[in-house]
Design a protein around this motif. Structure first.
Motif, PDB file in Angstrom:
ATOM      1  N   GLN A  89      10.506   2.883   0.499  1.00 31.05           N
ATOM      2  CA  GLN A  89      11.731   3.398   0.494  1.00 31.05           C
ATOM      3  C   GLN A  89      12.668   2.692   0.078  1.00 31.05           C
ATOM      4  N   ILE A  90      12.518   0.619  -0.725  1.00 29.12           N
ATOM      5  CA  ILE A  90      13.627   0.408  -0.866  1.00 29.12           C
ATOM      6  C   ILE A  90      13.182  -0.343  -2.123  1.00 29.12           C
ATOM      7  N   ALA A  91      11.997  -0.290  -3.090  1.00 30.01           N
ATOM      8  CA  ALA A  91      12.232  -0.956  -4.331  1.00 30.01           C
ATOM      9  C   ALA A  91      10.846   0.429  -5.135  1.00 30.01           C
ATOM     10  N   GLY A  92      10.497   0.939  -4.862  1.00 32.52           N
ATOM     11  CA  GLY A  92       9.516   2.255  -4.590  1.00 32.52           C
ATOM     12  C   GLY A  92       8.897   2.292  -5.968  1.00 32.52           C
ATOM     13  N   ILE A  93       7.921   0.351  -5.354  1.00 34.20           N
ATOM     14  CA  ILE A  93       6.936  -0.112  -5.781  1.00 34.20           C
ATOM     15  C   ILE A  93       5.813   1.485  -5.603  1.00 34.20           C
ATOM     16  N   VAL A  94       5.193   1.838  -4.402  1.00 32.13           N
ATOM     17  CA  VAL A  94       4.570   3.306  -4.783  1.00 32.13           C
ATOM     18  C   VAL A  94       6.062   4.344  -4.067  1.00 32.13           C
ATOM     19  N   PRO A  95       5.369   5.564  -3.932  1.00 33.78           N
ATOM     20  CA  PRO A  95       6.031   6.932  -4.134  1.00 33.78           C
ATOM     21  C   PRO A  95       6.444   7.006  -2.341  1.00 33.78           C
ATOM     22  N   LYS A  96       7.017   6.898  -1.942  1.00 29.37           N
ATOM     23  CA  LYS A  96       7.351   7.936  -0.485  1.00 29.37           C
ATOM     24  C   LYS A  96       6.913   8.363   0.125  1.00 29.37           C
ATOM     25  N   GLY A  97       5.974   8.418   1.427  1.00 26.64           N
ATOM     26  CA  GLY A  97       4.866   8.648   2.245  1.00 26.64           C
ATOM     27  C   GLY A  97       3.537   8.340   1.647  1.00 26.64           C
ATOM     28  N   THR A  98       2.940   7.327   0.561  1.00 29.60           N
ATOM     29  CA  THR A  98       1.728   7.398   0.573  1.00 29.60           C
ATOM     30  C   THR A  98       1.541   6.637   1.782  1.00 29.60           C
ATOM     31  N   HIS A  99       1.760   5.450   2.361  1.00 26.22           N
ATOM     32  CA  HIS A  99       1.144   4.972   2.863  1.00 26.22           C
ATOM     33  C   HIS A  99       1.506   5.624   4.687  1.00 26.22           C
ATOM     34  N   THR A 100       0.862   5.480   5.618  1.00 24.24           N
ATOM     35  CA  THR A 100       1.380   5.534   7.219  1.00 24.24           C
ATOM     36  C   THR A 100       0.712   4.916   7.965  1.00 24.24           C
ATOM     37  N   TRP A 101       1.779   4.126   8.232  1.00 23.70           N
ATOM     38  CA  TRP A 101       1.339   2.864   8.657  1.00 23.70           C
ATOM     39  C   TRP A 101       0.030   3.023  10.151  1.00 23.70           C
ATOM     40  N   GLU A 102       0.581   3.711  11.092  1.00 18.16           N
ATOM     41  CA  GLU A 102      -0.797   4.533  12.335  1.00 18.16           C
ATOM     42  C   GLU A 102      -1.996   3.989  11.517  1.00 18.16           C
ATOM     43  N   LYS A 103      -2.208   4.480  10.169  1.00 19.23           N
ATOM     44  CA  LYS A 103      -3.605   4.920   9.738  1.00 19.23           C
ATOM     45  C   LYS A 103      -4.133   2.862   9.307  1.00 19.23           C
ATOM     46  N   PHE A 104      -3.016   2.425   8.990  1.00 16.69           N
ATOM     47  CA  PHE A 104      -3.364   0.346   8.865  1.00 16.69           C
ATOM     48  C   PHE A 104      -4.725  -0.102  10.211  1.00 16.69           C
ATOM     49  N   VAL A 105      -5.430  -0.861   9.402  1.00 16.68           N
ATOM     50  CA  VAL A 105      -6.374  -1.041  10.505  1.00 16.68           C
ATOM     51  C   VAL A 105      -6.585  -2.759  10.500  1.00 16.68           C
ATOM     52  N   SER A 106      -6.197  -3.030  11.388  1.00 13.51           N
ATOM     53  CA  SER A 106      -6.631  -5.116  11.534  1.00 13.51           C
ATOM     54  C   SER A 106      -8.173  -5.354  11.122  1.00 13.51           C
ATOM     55  N   PRO A 107      -8.248  -6.224  10.709  1.00 16.68           N
ATOM     56  CA  PRO A 107      -9.295  -7.095   9.922  1.00 16.68           C
ATOM     57  C   PRO A 107     -10.488  -7.203  11.807  1.00 16.68           C
ATOM     58  N   GLU A 108      -9.912  -7.505  12.309  1.00 17.66           N
ATOM     59  CA  GLU A 108     -10.750  -7.904  13.558  1.00 17.66           C
ATOM     60  C   GLU A 108     -11.636  -5.834  13.874  1.00 17.66           C
TER      61      GLU A 108
END
Length: 367
Positions: free
Chosen positions: A270-289
């Motif tokens: 949203q700020i730096a635009g390193i990757v396009p908006k909407g590329t990731h969904t935080w709910e799908k991130f997964v912890s190492p554990e």
């Protein structure tokens, strides 16, 4: 869970069948703390076993504390939980994610574009994969250290990781559900005649090829992929399915933390635009554990988990002990165990109580 098998026989015959069927030697048996009890001409066998590992004799020790097993005249054939073939009707592909990557399919090989971080990540992930695989190769060819190895690159995109692995000598199959990504990858490899013979690309999902490629690959790679699937459990099961026993699974992904939301989504998208908006969904991130738990429950032994940090100003990645943002994991598929099965906690406790009440049984087993 393992399918229970009841064994009805005399004590001597039981031990004979168990030893011949599972090839348990006296040396191996030293690892087992064993108690048993006779219940109305039926031998119930309780094993207290150390966390599950495999010896060179393919003897298995379970993470559970107890196991009951029983014996028929012959050992029945069976399929392990992690070798069950999953129906191709179960998909791990998120159709909404496909639209995002379809729009970017022509930009994979722009090293200064939206995929610049993935180009730079090769400086870490290629040596990570190579060095861990070399531990399993005794004699490798100079210049082609991965020669003879079959690798599956899941979610290969335009082939950013597939190509350098091919240059190391491996035969690599890259799969991606976005047809335009595969066209980009095929077009790019055509510029190098050597890669043209080592790489194969298919426009499909992982579950589409499970049955035809069961236990085919020495290594499976899912780099920056699992944070985009809709069914992580099934995805890992399929990865394990296509791995040979002893094969390696390599994963790079994003941890599910407040920091990863702030930097991975708010700042990067949203700020730096390193990757396009909407590329990731935080709910799908997964912890190492959580990832480690899923891997181990599917017959994979986690060897390494290490953090990765990206510097958006320099454009370079480096390894870190901190896994709160990105991290890489390496797991190995365990060898297939013998036909044994865990029983319910209640039944195990009942057998233990019965065994405790019959101390003479232990002496009987030693004979």
């Amino acid at each position: 869970m393992w399918g229970a098998c009841r064994m009805i026989s005399s004590g001597g015959r039981f031990l004979g069948v168990f030893k011949s069927g599972c090839r348990v030697t006296e040396v191996d048996c030293r690892r087992l703390i064993t108690s048993a009890v006779y219940l109305e001409n039926q031998l119930s066998w309780t094993l207290q076993i150390k966390p599950w590992v495999f010896s060179k004799h393919r003897i298995m020790w379970f993470k559970s504390n107890r196991m009951t097993s029983a014996c028929l005249k012959t050992m029945k054939s069976y399929r392990n939980p992690w070798t069950r073939l999953y129906s191709t009707s179960r998909t791990t592909v998120d159709s909404n994610e496909l639209k995002t990557f379809l729009a970017l399919a022509h930009r994979w090989w722009d090293e200064q574009g939206v995929y610049a971080p993935l180009h730079s990540m090769n400086d870490l992930r290629v040596p990570f994969i190579r060095d861990n695989l070399l531990k399993t190769i005794h004699n490798h060819q100079p210049g082609k250290p991965l020669s003879g190895m079959k690798i599956l690159d899941v979610g290969c995109g335009g082939g950013l990781l597939t190509e350098p692995l091919g240059r190391l000598g491996a035969s690599v199959t890259g799969i991606d559900p976005v047809d335009e990504n595969i066209k980009t990858a095929q077009h790019h490899k055509s510029f190098d005649p050597v890669l043209d013979t080592r790489l194969e690309y298919k426009a499909c999902s992982l579950e589409d090829i499970v049955e035809e490629t069961a236990e085919t690959f020495d290594a499976v790679i899912a780099s920056e992929v699992i944070e985009h699937v809709i069914d992580l459990e099934t995805f890992i099961q399929c990865c394990c399915q296509v791995l040979k026993p002893g094969g390696s699974l390599f994963i790079t992904t994003i941890n599910k933390t407040q920091l990863s939301y702030a930097l991975g989504i708010v700042f990067s998208e949203q700020i730096a635009g390193i990757v396009p908006k909407g590329t990731h969904t935080w709910e799908k991130f997964v912890s190492p554990e959580k990832l480690e738990s899923i891997l181990e429950s599917n017959g994979l032994s986690v060897q390494t988990v290490v953090g990765m940090i990206y510097n958006p100003f320099s454009g370079y990645w480096h390894w870190s002990e901190n896994t709160s943002l990105n991290y890489a994991a390496h797991a190995v598929r365990l060898e297939d165990p013998g036909p044994a099965e865990l029983v319910s906690k209640g039944e195990a406790e009942e057998l233990q109580a019965s065994a405790s009440a019959s101390p003479g049984v232990h002496d009987e087993l030693k004979k």
